[in-house]
Write a protein that holds these residues in place. Structure first.
Motif, PDB file in Angstrom:
ATOM      1  N   ALA A   1       0.854  -1.161  -0.043  1.00 26.17           N
ATOM      2  CA  ALA A   1       0.083   0.030  -0.043  1.00 26.17           C
ATOM      3  C   ALA A   1       0.999   1.291  -0.066  1.00 26.17           C
ATOM      4  N   GLN A   2       0.504   2.275  -0.638  1.00 27.30           N
ATOM      5  CA  GLN A   2       1.172   3.469  -0.806  1.00 27.30           C
ATOM      6  C   GLN A   2       1.275   4.160   0.589  1.00 27.30           C
ATOM      7  N   ALA A   3       2.371   4.634   1.008  1.00 29.02           N
ATOM      8  CA  ALA A   3       2.858   5.049   2.367  1.00 29.02           C
ATOM      9  C   ALA A   3       2.364   6.367   2.148  1.00 29.02           C
ATOM     10  N   THR A   4       1.633   7.108   3.265  1.00 35.32           N
ATOM     11  CA  THR A   4       1.036   8.351   3.255  1.00 35.32           C
ATOM     12  C   THR A   4       2.230   9.373   3.753  1.00 35.32           C
ATOM     13  N   ALA A   5       2.337  10.348   2.884  1.00 33.04           N
ATOM     14  CA  ALA A   5       3.361  11.408   3.351  1.00 33.04           C
ATOM     15  C   ALA A   5       2.744  12.410   4.445  1.00 33.04           C
ATOM     16  N   ILE A   6       3.196  12.747   5.223  1.00 26.80           N
ATOM     17  CA  ILE A   6       2.915  13.692   6.426  1.00 26.80           C
ATOM     18  C   ILE A   6       4.099  14.717   6.687  1.00 26.80           C
ATOM     19  N   GLU A   7       3.627  15.779   6.878  1.00 25.81           N
ATOM     20  CA  GLU A   7       4.608  16.865   7.299  1.00 25.81           C
ATOM     21  C   GLU A   7       5.184  17.082   8.996  1.00 25.81           C
TER      22      GLU A   7
ATOM     23  N   LEU B   1       2.729  -4.048  14.186  1.00 23.17           N
ATOM     24  CA  LEU B   1       2.554  -2.488  14.618  1.00 23.17           C
ATOM     25  C   LEU B   1       2.619  -1.749  13.221  1.00 23.17           C
ATOM     26  N   HIS B   2       1.832  -0.232  13.399  1.00 25.50           N
ATOM     27  CA  HIS B   2       2.037   0.494  12.299  1.00 25.50           C
ATOM     28  C   HIS B   2       3.404   1.218  12.545  1.00 25.50           C
ATOM     29  N   SER B   3       3.920   2.038  11.384  1.00 23.47           N
ATOM     30  CA  SER B   3       5.187   2.682  11.501  1.00 23.47           C
ATOM     31  C   SER B   3       5.247   4.047  10.633  1.00 23.47           C
ATOM     32  N   VAL B   4       6.151   4.605  10.983  1.00 22.12           N
ATOM     33  CA  VAL B   4       6.628   5.873  10.287  1.00 22.12           C
ATOM     34  C   VAL B   4       8.124   5.765   9.853  1.00 22.12           C
ATOM     35  N   LEU B   5       8.564   6.246   8.698  1.00 20.99           N
ATOM     36  CA  LEU B   5       9.734   6.147   8.219  1.00 20.99           C
ATOM     37  C   LEU B   5      10.190   7.695   7.919  1.00 20.99           C
ATOM     38  N   VAL B   6      11.083   8.064   8.705  1.00 22.53           N
ATOM     39  CA  VAL B   6      11.834   9.240   8.623  1.00 22.53           C
ATOM     40  C   VAL B   6      12.626   9.202   7.592  1.00 22.53           C
ATOM     41  N   THR B   7      12.892  10.328   6.914  1.00 26.30           N
ATOM     42  CA  THR B   7      14.019  10.357   5.751  1.00 26.30           C
ATOM     43  C   THR B   7      15.462  10.921   6.210  1.00 26.30           C
ATOM     44  N   THR B   8      15.481  11.054   7.430  1.00 23.00           N
ATOM     45  CA  THR B   8      16.777  11.351   8.169  1.00 23.00           C
ATOM     46  C   THR B   8      17.554  10.388   8.288  1.00 23.00           C
TER      47      THR B   8
ATOM     48  N   LYS C   1      12.698  -0.167  -3.555  1.00 18.21           N
ATOM     49  CA  LYS C   1      13.275  -1.534  -3.658  1.00 18.21           C
ATOM     50  C   LYS C   1      13.520  -2.205  -2.204  1.00 18.21           C
ATOM     51  N   LEU C   2      13.801  -1.289  -1.359  1.00 14.59           N
ATOM     52  CA  LEU C   2      14.251  -1.675   0.000  1.00 14.59           C
ATOM     53  C   LEU C   2      12.827  -2.120   0.819  1.00 14.59           C
ATOM     54  N   PHE C   3      11.698  -1.855   0.339  1.00 15.87           N
ATOM     55  CA  PHE C   3      10.436  -2.279   0.812  1.00 15.87           C
ATOM     56  C   PHE C   3      10.369  -3.672   0.361  1.00 15.87           C
ATOM     57  N   ALA C   4      10.470  -3.895  -0.706  1.00 18.17           N
ATOM     58  CA  ALA C   4      10.220  -4.910  -1.347  1.00 18.17           C
ATOM     59  C   ALA C   4      11.389  -6.264  -1.032  1.00 18.17           C
ATOM     60  N   GLU C   5      12.367  -5.620  -0.720  1.00 17.72           N
ATOM     61  CA  GLU C   5      13.783  -6.454  -0.148  1.00 17.72           C
ATOM     62  C   GLU C   5      13.359  -6.969   0.911  1.00 17.72           C
ATOM     63  N   HIS C   6      12.991  -6.069   1.881  1.00 18.44           N
ATOM     64  CA  HIS C   6      12.615  -6.789   3.525  1.00 18.44           C
ATOM     65  C   HIS C   6      11.248  -6.959   3.606  1.00 18.44           C
ATOM     66  N   GLY C   7      10.358  -6.862   2.702  1.00 20.48           N
ATOM     67  CA  GLY C   7       8.867  -7.261   2.689  1.00 20.48           C
ATOM     68  C   GLY C   7       8.016  -6.334   3.776  1.00 20.48           C
ATOM     69  N   ALA C   8       8.417  -5.232   3.753  1.00 24.28           N
ATOM     70  CA  ALA C   8       7.686  -4.290   4.864  1.00 24.28           C
ATOM     71  C   ALA C   8       7.601  -2.719   4.177  1.00 24.28           C
ATOM     72  N   SER C   9       6.580  -2.182   4.547  1.00 24.61           N
ATOM     73  CA  SER C   9       6.529  -0.733   3.894  1.00 24.61           C
ATOM     74  C   SER C   9       6.024   0.028   5.045  1.00 24.61           C
ATOM     75  N   PRO C  10       6.404   1.349   5.469  1.00 27.02           N
ATOM     76  CA  PRO C  10       5.661   2.097   6.527  1.00 27.02           C
ATOM     77  C   PRO C  10       4.206   2.546   6.001  1.00 27.02           C
ATOM     78  N   ASP C  11       3.477   3.031   7.166  1.00 23.66           N
ATOM     79  CA  ASP C  11       2.257   3.314   6.906  1.00 23.66           C
ATOM     80  C   ASP C  11       2.373   5.012   6.410  1.00 23.66           C
TER      81      ASP C  11
ATOM     82  N   PRO D   1       9.675  13.676   6.834  1.00 22.01           N
ATOM     83  CA  PRO D   1      10.818  14.244   6.442  1.00 22.01           C
ATOM     84  C   PRO D   1      11.744  14.213   7.570  1.00 22.01           C
ATOM     85  N   LYS D   2      11.259  14.498   8.799  1.00 21.06           N
ATOM     86  CA  LYS D   2      12.220  14.534   9.838  1.00 21.06           C
ATOM     87  C   LYS D   2      11.145  14.389  11.213  1.00 21.06           C
TER      88      LYS D   2
END
Length: 283
Positions: free
Chosen positions: A4-10, A245-252, A265-275, A279-280
């Motif tokens: 599923a597409q991760a939602t971008a938040i500020e 659990l749900h998750s947030v990926l920070v891009t720092t 590609k890393l989402f696919a490699e590790h079989g998981a994507s954030p919700d 950005p920080k």
């Protein structure tokens, strides 16, 4: 595999009401190898003031109390988190239980740490050895990959691996942040031990033990009301997914310069994507 597409938040304020508790990574989210990220301490206070329970969840080979003090010394406000839980703390508790149940004498431990830190085995019925030729087990607590090449660790560990000595890795991070940038972490040394023919038990994110300890501390909450925040897809995001659990990926942090395609590609490699993607660590 599709995700599923991760939602971008500020900012975290957009999603805080959805969750009762947050598991927050240290390096790459709150700080790097030089010090705190701008605004991170203030954001942690805002999250706590919003009534959230907060565990700092770290792949540090050091014990919880030591990390707790260090974060406060860096300017983070004591009391803005409920517990600083480290993989080192989980491993120490495991080794303590195993020692209490052991019928044999004192075991010899080949400890690999940073700056000759012996706190990972302090208070345990263990004798430290600096040789793989007589070690009963290896404890990989930290890396000095910014000081020594991987070949240094190969020479140190090869005799133990050849003897079939078990290894406990309490810091699964394969990349670490230093004052000069990135270097290989203890997780990479653990991979090397495996390559040398040894066996490794992994403690920390993304493995189950550390999440079990965190959720027990929180009183076994509804899993969908707990959110993990991290900068590593392999450790933080995959670990959260494995724990339900749900998750947030920070891009720092370690993926600061990664493109969107590289992250996918890393989402696919590790079989998981954030919700969510943030950005920080800001409110």
């Amino acid at each position: 595999m599709t995700f599923a597409q991760a939602t971008a938040i500020e900012g975290l304020g957009e999603i805080a009401d959805r969750y009762d508790a947050f598991l927050i990574d240290q390096f790459g989210v709150l700080r790097d190898g030089r010090g705190p990220y701008p605004g991170a301490a203030e954001t942690l206070v805002q999250l706590k003031d919003a009534g959230k329970r907060i565990i700092i969840l770290s792949n540090s080979g050091k014990r919880s109390a030591e990390n707790d003090r260090r974060l406060a010394d860096l300017g983070f406000v004591s009391g803005s988190w409920d517990w600083f839980l480290t993989s080192g703390e989980v491993a120490w508790q495991i080794l303590k239980r195993e020692g209490e149940g052991a019928s044999s004498g004192t075991r010899k431990c080949l400890l690999v740490s940073r700056d000759d830190d012996q706190s990972p085995i302090a208070g345990l019925d263990l004798e430290r050895t600096k040789s793989g030729t007589d070690a009963d087990f290896v404890l990989l607590a930290a890396s000095e990959g910014d000081v020594y090449p991987l070949s240094h660790y190969e020479a140190l560990l090869a005799p133990a691996a050849a003897r079939g000595v078990p290894c406990l890795c309490t810091n699964p991070d394969k990349v670490m942040l230093t004052k000069e940038g990135t270097a290989f972490g203890a997780g990479r040394i653990a991979e090397l031990y495996d390559e040398l023919g040894g066996t490794v038990r992994w403690i920390g994110k993304p493995f189950a033990d550390i999440y079990a300890s965190a959720l027990e501390f929180l009183g076994q909450p509804e899993l969908t009301r707990v959110c993990a925040i991290g900068d590593s897809i392999e450790h933080d995001i995959a670990g959260a997914a494995n724990a339900g659990l749900h998750s947030v990926l920070v891009t720092t942090g370690i993926l600061e310069n990664a493109s969107g395609e590289e992250r996918r590609k890393l989402f696919a490699e590790h079989g998981a994507s954030p919700d969510f993607i943030l950005p920080k660590f800001i409110w």
